[in-house]
Design an enzyme around this catalytic site. Sequence first.
Site, PDB file in Angstrom:
ATOM      1  N   GLY A   1      31.952 -54.018 -74.364  1.00  0.00           N
ATOM      2  CA  GLY A   1      32.605 -52.844 -73.795  1.00  0.00           C
ATOM      3  C   GLY A   1      31.819 -51.567 -73.961  1.00  0.00           C
TER       4      GLY A   1
ATOM      5  N   ARG B   1      30.529 -49.450 -71.897  1.00  0.00           N
ATOM      6  CA  ARG B   1      30.771 -48.344 -70.955  1.00  0.00           C
ATOM      7  C   ARG B   1      32.084 -47.621 -71.238  1.00  0.00           C
ATOM      8  NH1 ARG B   1      32.006 -49.927 -66.187  1.00  0.00           N
ATOM      9  NH2 ARG B   1      32.072 -52.169 -66.628  1.00  0.00           N
TER      10      ARG B   1
ATOM     11  N   LYS C   1      35.113 -45.589 -73.363  1.00  0.00           N
ATOM     12  CA  LYS C   1      35.011 -44.362 -74.148  1.00  0.00           C
ATOM     13  C   LYS C   1      34.790 -44.667 -75.624  1.00  0.00           C
ATOM     14  CE  LYS C   1      37.619 -41.692 -70.805  1.00  0.00           C
ATOM     15  NZ  LYS C   1      38.880 -40.979 -70.472  1.00  0.00           N
ATOM     16  N   MET C   2      35.474 -45.699 -76.137  1.00  0.00           N
ATOM     17  CA  MET C   2      35.222 -46.113 -77.520  1.00  0.00           C
ATOM     18  C   MET C   2      33.883 -46.817 -77.640  1.00  0.00           C
ATOM     19  SD  MET C   2      37.226 -45.626 -80.207  1.00  0.00           S
ATOM     20  CE  MET C   2      37.234 -47.132 -81.198  1.00  0.00           C
TER      21      MET C   2
ATOM     22  N   THR D   1      40.087 -53.675 -79.951  1.00  0.00           N
ATOM     23  CA  THR D   1      40.933 -54.019 -78.820  1.00  0.00           C
ATOM     24  C   THR D   1      42.290 -54.486 -79.330  1.00  0.00           C
ATOM     25  OG1 THR D   1      38.942 -54.763 -77.673  1.00  0.00           O
ATOM     26  CG2 THR D   1      41.051 -55.397 -76.713  1.00  0.00           C
TER      27      THR D   1
ATOM     28  N   ALA E   1      41.449 -53.916 -86.214  1.00  0.00           N
ATOM     29  CA  ALA E   1      42.005 -52.620 -86.624  1.00  0.00           C
ATOM     30  C   ALA E   1      42.621 -51.930 -85.413  1.00  0.00           C
ATOM     31  CB  ALA E   1      40.919 -51.744 -87.240  1.00  0.00           C
TER      32      ALA E   1
ATOM     33  N   ASN F   1      43.646 -49.085 -85.272  1.00  0.00           N
ATOM     34  CA  ASN F   1      43.146 -47.712 -85.266  1.00  0.00           C
ATOM     35  C   ASN F   1      42.061 -47.584 -86.334  1.00  0.00           C
ATOM     36  OD1 ASN F   1      42.834 -44.818 -85.383  1.00  0.00           O
ATOM     37  ND2 ASN F   1      44.855 -44.662 -84.432  1.00  0.00           N
TER      38      ASN F   1
ATOM     39  N   HIS G   1      48.779 -41.294 -75.572  1.00  0.00           N
ATOM     40  CA  HIS G   1      47.388 -41.665 -75.289  1.00  0.00           C
ATOM     41  C   HIS G   1      47.008 -41.232 -73.875  1.00  0.00           C
ATOM     42  CE1 HIS G   1      47.771 -44.228 -78.859  1.00  0.00           C
ATOM     43  NE2 HIS G   1      46.460 -44.316 -78.848  1.00  0.00           N
TER      44      HIS G   1
ATOM     45  N   LYS H   1      44.806 -45.979 -70.783  1.00  0.00           N
ATOM     46  CA  LYS H   1      45.119 -47.015 -71.766  1.00  0.00           C
ATOM     47  C   LYS H   1      45.988 -48.082 -71.102  1.00  0.00           C
ATOM     48  CE  LYS H   1      46.873 -47.712 -76.467  1.00  0.00           C
ATOM     49  NZ  LYS H   1      45.702 -48.564 -76.804  1.00  0.00           N
TER      50      LYS H   1
ATOM     51  N   THR I   1      48.492 -49.113 -82.748  1.00  0.00           N
ATOM     52  CA  THR I   1      48.812 -48.284 -83.916  1.00  0.00           C
ATOM     53  C   THR I   1      50.315 -48.144 -84.089  1.00  0.00           C
ATOM     54  OG1 THR I   1      46.755 -47.050 -83.673  1.00  0.00           O
ATOM     55  CG2 THR I   1      48.496 -46.011 -84.959  1.00  0.00           C
TER      56      THR I   1
END
Length: 265
Positions: free
Chosen positions: A9, A11, A13-14, A100, A125, A127, A155, A159, A166
Amino acid sequence: MAINVVIAGPRGKMGSEAVKMVLNEEDFRLVACIDRKNDGKTLNSIISSVDATVPIYDDIETCLDQQKEVDVLVELSVPEAGYKHTKCAINHGIRPVVGTTGFTENQLAELDELAKKQNIGCIIAPNFAIGAVLMMKFAKMAASYFPDVDIIEKHHDNKLDAPSGTAIKTAELISENRTVKQQGHPEEKETLTGARGADVDGMKVHSIRLPGLVAHQEVIFGSAGQTLTIKHDSIDRASFMDGVKFCIERVLESKGLTYGLENIL
């Protein structure tokens, strides 16, 4: 010795933040990326700010078969691919660090069993922000004294899953200390379906999706004459990178599945 990393992933944002972090860390080496649209290209050809000629694959099996020296998969793609990528990495003896969300309880149990069978670690995780983890831990503490609680998570509008991982994890932690009860008036009715949010053991979870947001959550507790609000805001995705870095380092030492950053802090 450098830790060899594959990022799924790049590309996103994360994912793009993770690419920058891994490339800037002396002890990490980015060996490949997984991207469903850019098979056969190199990272510098799809991200103009990156000058690394890291190969890109659209198939994780091919990637892990060809890249023989991979230590960690950082999975930051989309929910429908996250489980497949995580399972494949474990089967190859590669330790996943997963941001993810959207895994089912059965999937988590299967991944835990596979990781233990391979004698390797896997960290999922919801978050990676240290502040968000503290927010969840504080909410769990407060739940012993305030059983009436709403969770509001906000968010960006790209998303894909709601509620967020979270929020789900927060509700699970609160449930460990909270007496199960149905909140609100026993005869209340929704005049618009969904107005009161999702229901978890009687507590309510609300999701907001708007452009301009990154990742935000507040947990509001109420009792006679008082309210308590525990809130966390990520205003930039760079806030998640300390947690990603920490997990990459820690997953090499762990065994089985660890779900939630709070379990290894």
